[in-house]
Design a protein around this motif. Structure first.
Motif, PDB file in Angstrom:
ATOM      1  N   ARG A  41     -14.077 -41.917 -18.690  1.00 36.90           N
ATOM      2  CA  ARG A  41     -14.408 -42.626 -17.464  1.00 36.90           C
ATOM      3  C   ARG A  41     -13.355 -44.055 -17.528  1.00 36.90           C
ATOM      4  NH1 ARG A  41     -14.199 -39.968 -13.171  1.00 36.90           N
ATOM      5  NH2 ARG A  41     -16.053 -38.746 -13.167  1.00 36.90           N
ATOM      6  N   GLU A  42     -13.558 -44.256 -19.113  1.00 35.19           N
ATOM      7  CA  GLU A  42     -11.819 -45.677 -19.097  1.00 35.19           C
ATOM      8  C   GLU A  42     -10.956 -45.488 -18.540  1.00 35.19           C
ATOM      9  OE1 GLU A  42      -9.961 -44.973 -23.460  1.00 35.19           O
ATOM     10  OE2 GLU A  42     -11.592 -44.846 -23.830  1.00 35.19           O
ATOM     11  N   SER A  43     -10.314 -46.943 -17.771  1.00 38.25           N
ATOM     12  CA  SER A  43      -9.034 -47.131 -17.166  1.00 38.25           C
ATOM     13  C   SER A  43      -7.629 -46.743 -17.987  1.00 38.25           C
ATOM     14  CB  SER A  43      -9.531 -48.479 -16.329  1.00 38.25           C
ATOM     15  OG  SER A  43      -9.821 -49.416 -17.368  1.00 38.25           O
ATOM     16  N   LYS A  44      -7.194 -46.314 -17.851  1.00 40.12           N
ATOM     17  CA  LYS A  44      -5.969 -45.837 -18.632  1.00 40.12           C
ATOM     18  C   LYS A  44      -4.758 -47.223 -18.390  1.00 40.12           C
ATOM     19  CE  LYS A  44      -6.825 -41.407 -19.689  1.00 40.12           C
ATOM     20  NZ  LYS A  44      -6.374 -40.525 -20.603  1.00 40.12           N
ATOM     21  N   SER A  45      -3.965 -47.408 -19.027  1.00 38.30           N
ATOM     22  CA  SER A  45      -2.796 -48.523 -18.915  1.00 38.30           C
ATOM     23  C   SER A  45      -1.933 -48.005 -17.139  1.00 38.30           C
ATOM     24  CB  SER A  45      -1.732 -48.283 -19.618  1.00 38.30           C
ATOM     25  OG  SER A  45      -1.154 -47.397 -19.949  1.00 38.30           O
ATOM     26  N   LEU A  46      -0.633 -48.119 -16.651  1.00 33.73           N
ATOM     27  CA  LEU A  46       0.139 -47.345 -15.653  1.00 33.73           C
ATOM     28  C   LEU A  46       0.141 -47.081 -16.616  1.00 33.73           C
ATOM     29  CD1 LEU A  46       0.467 -47.244 -13.002  1.00 33.73           C
ATOM     30  CD2 LEU A  46       2.080 -49.312 -12.964  1.00 33.73           C
ATOM     31  N   PRO A  47       1.105 -46.670 -17.342  1.00 33.31           N
ATOM     32  CA  PRO A  47       2.471 -45.939 -18.180  1.00 33.31           C
ATOM     33  C   PRO A  47       1.673 -44.584 -18.507  1.00 33.31           C
ATOM     34  CG  PRO A  47       2.913 -48.048 -19.012  1.00 33.31           C
ATOM     35  CD  PRO A  47       2.100 -48.022 -18.824  1.00 33.31           C
ATOM     36  N   ASP A  48       0.058 -44.639 -19.089  1.00 31.21           N
ATOM     37  CA  ASP A  48      -0.609 -43.717 -19.508  1.00 31.21           C
ATOM     38  C   ASP A  48      -0.724 -42.659 -18.629  1.00 31.21           C
ATOM     39  OD1 ASP A  48      -0.410 -44.171 -21.928  1.00 31.21           O
ATOM     40  OD2 ASP A  48      -2.561 -44.749 -22.680  1.00 31.21           O
ATOM     41  N   GLN A  49      -1.329 -43.113 -17.349  1.00 33.71           N
ATOM     42  CA  GLN A  49      -1.556 -42.569 -15.396  1.00 33.71           C
ATOM     43  C   GLN A  49      -0.043 -41.821 -15.508  1.00 33.71           C
ATOM     44  OE1 GLN A  49      -3.163 -45.249 -12.997  1.00 33.71           O
ATOM     45  NE2 GLN A  49      -4.681 -46.202 -13.727  1.00 33.71           N
ATOM     46  N   LEU A  50       0.951 -42.691 -15.348  1.00 30.82           N
ATOM     47  CA  LEU A  50       2.174 -41.930 -15.133  1.00 30.82           C
ATOM     48  C   LEU A  50       2.567 -40.435 -15.969  1.00 30.82           C
ATOM     49  CD1 LEU A  50       4.168 -44.943 -13.959  1.00 30.82           C
ATOM     50  CD2 LEU A  50       3.184 -42.884 -12.234  1.00 30.82           C
ATOM     51  N   HIS A  51       1.889 -40.493 -17.460  1.00 31.72           N
ATOM     52  CA  HIS A  51       2.710 -39.185 -18.073  1.00 31.72           C
ATOM     53  C   HIS A  51       1.148 -38.391 -17.899  1.00 31.72           C
ATOM     54  CE1 HIS A  51       3.052 -37.454 -21.868  1.00 31.72           C
ATOM     55  NE2 HIS A  51       2.310 -37.784 -22.169  1.00 31.72           N
ATOM     56  N   GLU A  52      -0.153 -39.029 -17.387  1.00 29.13           N
ATOM     57  CA  GLU A  52      -1.197 -37.686 -17.041  1.00 29.13           C
ATOM     58  C   GLU A  52      -0.661 -36.861 -16.489  1.00 29.13           C
ATOM     59  OE1 GLU A  52      -5.663 -37.070 -16.933  1.00 29.13           O
ATOM     60  OE2 GLU A  52      -4.727 -39.209 -18.039  1.00 29.13           O
ATOM     61  N   ALA A  53      -0.307 -38.204 -15.121  1.00 30.81           N
ATOM     62  CA  ALA A  53       0.172 -37.001 -13.577  1.00 30.81           C
ATOM     63  C   ALA A  53       1.433 -36.544 -14.234  1.00 30.81           C
ATOM     64  CB  ALA A  53       0.754 -38.510 -12.333  1.00 30.81           C
ATOM     65  N   THR A  54       2.652 -36.429 -14.803  1.00 31.82           N
ATOM     66  CA  THR A  54       3.550 -35.936 -15.290  1.00 31.82           C
ATOM     67  C   THR A  54       2.996 -34.813 -15.913  1.00 31.82           C
ATOM     68  OG1 THR A  54       4.604 -37.450 -16.431  1.00 31.82           O
ATOM     69  CG2 THR A  54       5.451 -37.696 -14.494  1.00 31.82           C
ATOM     70  N   SER A  55       2.733 -34.437 -16.496  1.00 34.96           N
ATOM     71  CA  SER A  55       2.371 -33.663 -17.514  1.00 34.96           C
ATOM     72  C   SER A  55       1.139 -32.442 -17.055  1.00 34.96           C
ATOM     73  CB  SER A  55       1.140 -33.849 -18.543  1.00 34.96           C
ATOM     74  OG  SER A  55       1.664 -34.602 -19.284  1.00 34.96           O
ATOM     75  N   TYR A  56       0.189 -33.057 -15.910  1.00 34.32           N
ATOM     76  CA  TYR A  56      -0.239 -32.465 -15.393  1.00 34.32           C
ATOM     77  C   TYR A  56       0.369 -31.179 -13.918  1.00 34.32           C
ATOM     78  CZ  TYR A  56      -3.944 -30.487 -11.839  1.00 34.32           C
ATOM     79  OH  TYR A  56      -5.126 -29.854 -10.737  1.00 34.32           O
ATOM     80  N   ILE A  57       1.464 -32.315 -13.714  1.00 31.78           N
ATOM     81  CA  ILE A  57       1.975 -31.882 -12.586  1.00 31.78           C
ATOM     82  C   ILE A  57       3.017 -30.783 -13.172  1.00 31.78           C
ATOM     83  CG2 ILE A  57       4.485 -31.803 -10.843  1.00 31.78           C
ATOM     84  CD1 ILE A  57       3.069 -34.715 -10.311  1.00 31.78           C
ATOM     85  N   LYS A  58       3.885 -30.644 -14.455  1.00 33.58           N
ATOM     86  CA  LYS A  58       4.400 -29.521 -14.910  1.00 33.58           C
ATOM     87  C   LYS A  58       3.756 -28.380 -15.192  1.00 33.58           C
ATOM     88  CE  LYS A  58       7.848 -33.102 -17.467  1.00 33.58           C
ATOM     89  NZ  LYS A  58       8.119 -33.397 -18.540  1.00 33.58           N
ATOM     90  N   LYS A  59       2.390 -28.938 -15.616  1.00 32.93           N
ATOM     91  CA  LYS A  59       0.924 -27.911 -16.065  1.00 32.93           C
ATOM     92  C   LYS A  59       1.168 -26.347 -14.659  1.00 32.93           C
ATOM     93  CE  LYS A  59      -3.294 -27.746 -17.076  1.00 32.93           C
ATOM     94  NZ  LYS A  59      -4.358 -27.932 -17.114  1.00 32.93           N
ATOM     95  N   LEU A  60       0.731 -27.224 -13.559  1.00 34.89           N
ATOM     96  CA  LEU A  60       0.658 -26.542 -12.648  1.00 34.89           C
ATOM     97  C   LEU A  60       1.641 -25.799 -11.512  1.00 34.89           C
ATOM     98  CD1 LEU A  60      -1.061 -29.603  -9.920  1.00 34.89           C
ATOM     99  CD2 LEU A  60      -1.668 -26.837 -10.912  1.00 34.89           C
ATOM    100  N   GLN A  61       3.524 -26.557 -12.613  1.00 34.10           N
ATOM    101  CA  GLN A  61       4.355 -25.691 -12.242  1.00 34.10           C
ATOM    102  C   GLN A  61       4.504 -24.666 -13.191  1.00 34.10           C
ATOM    103  OE1 GLN A  61       6.732 -29.297 -13.080  1.00 34.10           O
ATOM    104  NE2 GLN A  61       7.590 -28.744 -10.706  1.00 34.10           N
ATOM    105  N   ILE A  62       4.164 -24.868 -14.017  1.00 34.16           N
ATOM    106  CA  ILE A  62       4.380 -23.329 -14.771  1.00 34.16           C
ATOM    107  C   ILE A  62       3.145 -22.223 -14.957  1.00 34.16           C
ATOM    108  CG2 ILE A  62       3.372 -22.522 -17.441  1.00 34.16           C
ATOM    109  CD1 ILE A  62       4.637 -26.000 -18.531  1.00 34.16           C
ATOM    110  N   ASN A  63       1.811 -23.086 -14.072  1.00 37.35           N
ATOM    111  CA  ASN A  63       0.692 -22.051 -13.760  1.00 37.35           C
ATOM    112  C   ASN A  63       1.237 -21.389 -12.518  1.00 37.35           C
ATOM    113  OD1 ASN A  63      -0.753 -22.339 -15.802  1.00 37.35           O
ATOM    114  ND2 ASN A  63      -1.957 -24.030 -14.683  1.00 37.35           N
ATOM    115  N   LEU A  64       2.192 -22.053 -11.927  1.00 39.55           N
ATOM    116  CA  LEU A  64       2.621 -21.188 -10.557  1.00 39.55           C
ATOM    117  C   LEU A  64       4.187 -20.143 -10.856  1.00 39.55           C
ATOM    118  CD1 LEU A  64       2.814 -21.311  -7.289  1.00 39.55           C
ATOM    119  CD2 LEU A  64       4.631 -23.082  -7.518  1.00 39.55           C
ATOM    120  N   GLU A  65       4.392 -20.018 -11.701  1.00 38.05           N
ATOM    121  CA  GLU A  65       5.713 -19.324 -11.743  1.00 38.05           C
ATOM    122  C   GLU A  65       4.588 -18.272 -12.437  1.00 38.05           C
ATOM    123  OE1 GLU A  65       8.678 -19.200 -11.813  1.00 38.05           O
ATOM    124  OE2 GLU A  65       8.541 -21.500 -10.382  1.00 38.05           O
TER     125      GLU A  65
END
Length: 184
Positions: A41-65
């Motif tokens: 639950r620790e707060s993450k830096s903005l670049p870490d948050q963006l990296h996590e969001a892009t990784s999650y979206i890529k994972k969702l795209q792979i699952n969708l395919e």
């Protein structure tokens, strides 16, 4: 009074830039809030948050395919089965249901084709929605036909000596309607 236009626009630029940063921060925060929560639950830096969001979206795209490929595969199997049925003249069997009521107990016999596995799952869902307690369920397969047997008790409303048989009737009506809709 200062007539220089550059001096008066300077604070406006600062205000505009501050508002833009505030808006971007709010948007980043909203994006991060949409991600599934992790154990930390620790707060993450903005670049870490963006990296996590892009990784999650890529994972969702792979699952969708993957899911699209699986759907296409299942649809091609279904088309092949339908083609074979037309070529051989074999007509798919409609699901059949038999319900025997014995007091507060019901015995349900469901006969389906082997590729109609979702009918059993949906039948169980209907029974649970009606408050039935499933005591036992089993099946056997003969050629391309599956015979399901479900033993259950229906919730008794009122006094124990006067069971409400309406629950069994209601279950029977819902299951018959469900199977008729599934067959259509």
């Amino acid at each position: 009074m200062n007539d220089n236009p550059n001096v008066s626009s300077r604070p406006d630029r600062k205000v505009i830039e501050r508002n833009r940063r505030t808006q971007m921060k709010a948007l980043y925060s909203e994006l991060y809030s949409l991600l599934p929560r992790h154990s930390s639950r620790e707060s993450k830096s903005l670049p870490d948050q963006l990296h996590e969001a892009t990784s999650y979206i890529k994972k969702l795209q792979i699952n969708l395919e993957r899911m699209k490929e699986k759907k296409d595969s299942l649809m091609s199997v279904e088309r092949l089965r339908n083609t074979r049925s037309r070529m051989t003249g074999k007509v798919p069997k409609s699901p059949q249901i038999q319900i025997h009521e014995m007091g507060s107990s019901l015995v349900i016999g469901l006969t389906t084709e082997s590729n109609s596995r979702f009918l059993f799952t949906q039948t169980i869902r209907v029974l649970q929605e009606e408050g039935a307690e499933i005591v036992n369920a089993g099946f056997s397969v003969v050629d391309d036909t599956v015979f399901h047997i479900i033993n259950l008790t229906v919730a008794i409303i009122g006094h124990e000596s006067a069971p409400d048989h309406g629950g069994g009737r209601r279950i029977s009506e819902r299951l018959n309607k469900f199977l008729n809709d599934a067959d259509a």
